[in-house]
Design a protein around this motif. Structure first.
Motif, PDB file in Angstrom:
ATOM      1  N   GLU A 155     -10.291 -15.887  -6.594  1.00  0.00           N
ATOM      2  CA  GLU A 155      -9.572 -15.457  -7.795  1.00  0.00           C
ATOM      3  C   GLU A 155      -8.366 -16.344  -8.060  1.00  0.00           C
ATOM      4  O   GLU A 155      -7.882 -17.040  -7.180  1.00  0.00           O
ATOM      5  N   GLU A 158      -2.598 -15.844 -10.276  1.00  0.00           N
ATOM      6  CA  GLU A 158      -1.991 -14.864 -11.190  1.00  0.00           C
ATOM      7  C   GLU A 158      -2.637 -13.489 -10.995  1.00  0.00           C
ATOM      8  O   GLU A 158      -1.952 -12.478 -10.924  1.00  0.00           O
ATOM      9  N   TYR A 159      -3.967 -13.443 -10.892  1.00  0.00           N
ATOM     10  CA  TYR A 159      -4.668 -12.171 -10.675  1.00  0.00           C
ATOM     11  C   TYR A 159      -4.215 -11.536  -9.364  1.00  0.00           C
ATOM     12  O   TYR A 159      -3.901 -10.347  -9.308  1.00  0.00           O
ATOM     13  N   ASN A 173      -0.549 -10.265  -9.486  1.00  0.00           N
ATOM     14  CA  ASN A 173      -0.432  -9.038 -10.268  1.00  0.00           C
ATOM     15  C   ASN A 173      -0.978  -7.848  -9.503  1.00  0.00           C
ATOM     16  O   ASN A 173      -0.400  -6.761  -9.521  1.00  0.00           O
ATOM     17  N   LYS A 174      -2.093  -8.025  -8.821  1.00  0.00           N
ATOM     18  CA  LYS A 174      -2.697  -6.945  -8.044  1.00  0.00           C
ATOM     19  C   LYS A 174      -1.778  -6.576  -6.865  1.00  0.00           C
ATOM     20  O   LYS A 174      -1.550  -5.414  -6.595  1.00  0.00           O
TER      21      LYS A 174
END
Length: 78
Positions: free
Chosen positions: A64, A67-68, A71-72
């Motif tokens: 991934e 950024e993903y 954020n998670k």
């Protein structure tokens, strides 16, 4: 590449790759939130985000975007 230029390749054990990935995730979140690395690490450890999320889901997460993941992690650790 020319033959012989890659005479030696370093191959790390999977456990070392996972730990390096976890460290980069903690560092990325620290940068994004402007908090000290150790504070982010302690918070993520306390809620189990490193062991139960990052390391457990390494196979999926390392594909991934940063950024993903950040954020998670932010929603998990805070």
């Amino acid at each position: 590449m020319e033959n012989g230029r890659l005479e030696k390749q370093i191959r790390l054990p999977l456990d070392e790759l996972k730990l390096a990935f976890a460290a980069s995730c903690v560092e990325g979140l620290a940068r994004k939130t402007g908090k000290p690395y150790i504070e982010v690490y302690e918070r993520m450890s306390r809620v189990g985000a490193i062991e139960n999320y990052i390391l457990k889901n390494y196979d999926t997460l390392h594909t991934e975007s940063r950024e993903y993941i950040n954020n998670k992690e932010r929603s998990t650790a805070c």
